[in-house]
Design an enzyme around this catalytic site. Sequence first.
Site: not given
Ligand code: NAD
Length: 359
Positions: A135, A161
């Site tokens: 991120t 986070y």
């Molecule tokens: P989200 O919270 O919607 O989904 C996270 C997923 O990870 C869920 O399905 C959850 O069940 C799974 N999970 C959590 N802990 C786990 C574990 N210990 N083992 C296996 N699975 C596990 O997140 P998102 O918004 O889809 O983000 C996905 C990735 O992208 C993350 O790494 C986040 O840091 C990164 N990211 C997100 C954004 C954003 O705007 N949403 C922006 C930049 C980066």
Amino acid sequence: MRDTILVTGGAGFIGSNFILSWIRERRSPVINLDLLTYAGNPANLASLEDNRRYRLAVGDIGDAQFVANLLREHQPRAIVHFAAESHVDRSIASPEPFIRTNVLGTQILLEETRRYWAELWDEDRQAFRFLHVSTDEVYGSLGPGDRPFTEGAAYAPTNPYAASKAAADHLVRAYHCTWGLPVLITNSSNNFGPYQFPEKLIPLMTLNALEGQPLPVYGDGLQSRDWLFVEDHCAAIRTVLENGRIGETYHIGGNSERRNLDVVTAICDLVDEMRPDPAIGPRRKLVTFVEDRPGHDRRYALDAAKMARELGWRPSEDFDSGLRKAVRWYLDHPAWAESVRTGAYLDWIRQNYVERGAS
Ligand code: NAD
Ligand code: TYD
């Protein structure tokens, strides 16, 4: 080694969009390793239930034995690592799960991957990739006149986070520098689009506006974020996976900086247009200023020039066209919204917003 890719966190927001688009755009099978926390929703992938190229493996990235067995069984040629605790406000309420999954979980996943990769045949070892999804928040806040962050900017996370994601990025680089694991790192802007859990700004405001509920804007609402439509993020990840240079970091930005208040009023206007409701009236009047998030970063923005220059990727959606699609999706999928706004979700909404002074 097979043609399979392993996706972690594929039942979450970005992961499920990634898997759906991968199955549409590519031929190779996908294994989805997901713990199904409150943020994981297998219904996002219901359309793949009978697809022989897709399988869900419910488990924890922090369970070394589980990860090792999965790698041995499926012999993936790449891992795309999305799994994380992802909501800043939850990390402020309770940092521990963020350290457990984002830091320790990532390290365990890296360690099992390293063991698996080290035993591959030469050709397979060279072809293997570990892509870590991160991120813009790892860089902390920009000032109003600062240029967007480029790759190589100093890490300065300000909330638990962001700190946990920064630690994960460092570990991924350490596995590359120390053992030569062929990693790729992507840092992206705030994503929006279908299947985003309604604790995040855009789906939360859309559903509250639809129902005539207060729209809780933190602080003065003048913080700004760069917004990236999720499909563009997924296309960028496919590009980096296929053509990115090992050990490199790529910034995936949307070139769409907006202040929070402007995002919220744009959502109000779209919901008024798509679902006018005389009993509610103009949704802008639902905006409610609430106590700010502690340590709230004022501004995030990424310079995505390297993605364009080296890999020919650019976002195809602009903010207005993407927002229209996203709002339309939430309005057209009331059953999805209903199914995720259950017990644990309602507890969170009570905890986060009642304490801030919005009800
Ligand atoms: P989200 O919270 O919607 O989904 C996270 C997923 O990870 C869920 O399905 C959850 O069940 C799974 N999970 C959590 N802990 C786990 C574990 N210990 N083992 C296996 N699975 C596990 O997140 P998102 O918004 O889809 O983000 C996905 C990735 O992208 C993350 O790494 C986040 O840091 C990164 N990211 C997100 C954004 C954003 O705007 N949403 C922006 C930049 C980066
Ligand atoms: P969010 O979607 O939580 O993403 P992030 O914190 O990772 O950027 O929030 C986006 C912005 O919207 C952020 O500046 C916080 C703000 N915000 C509100 O003003 N009210 C809300 O109810 C939420 C969830 C977020």
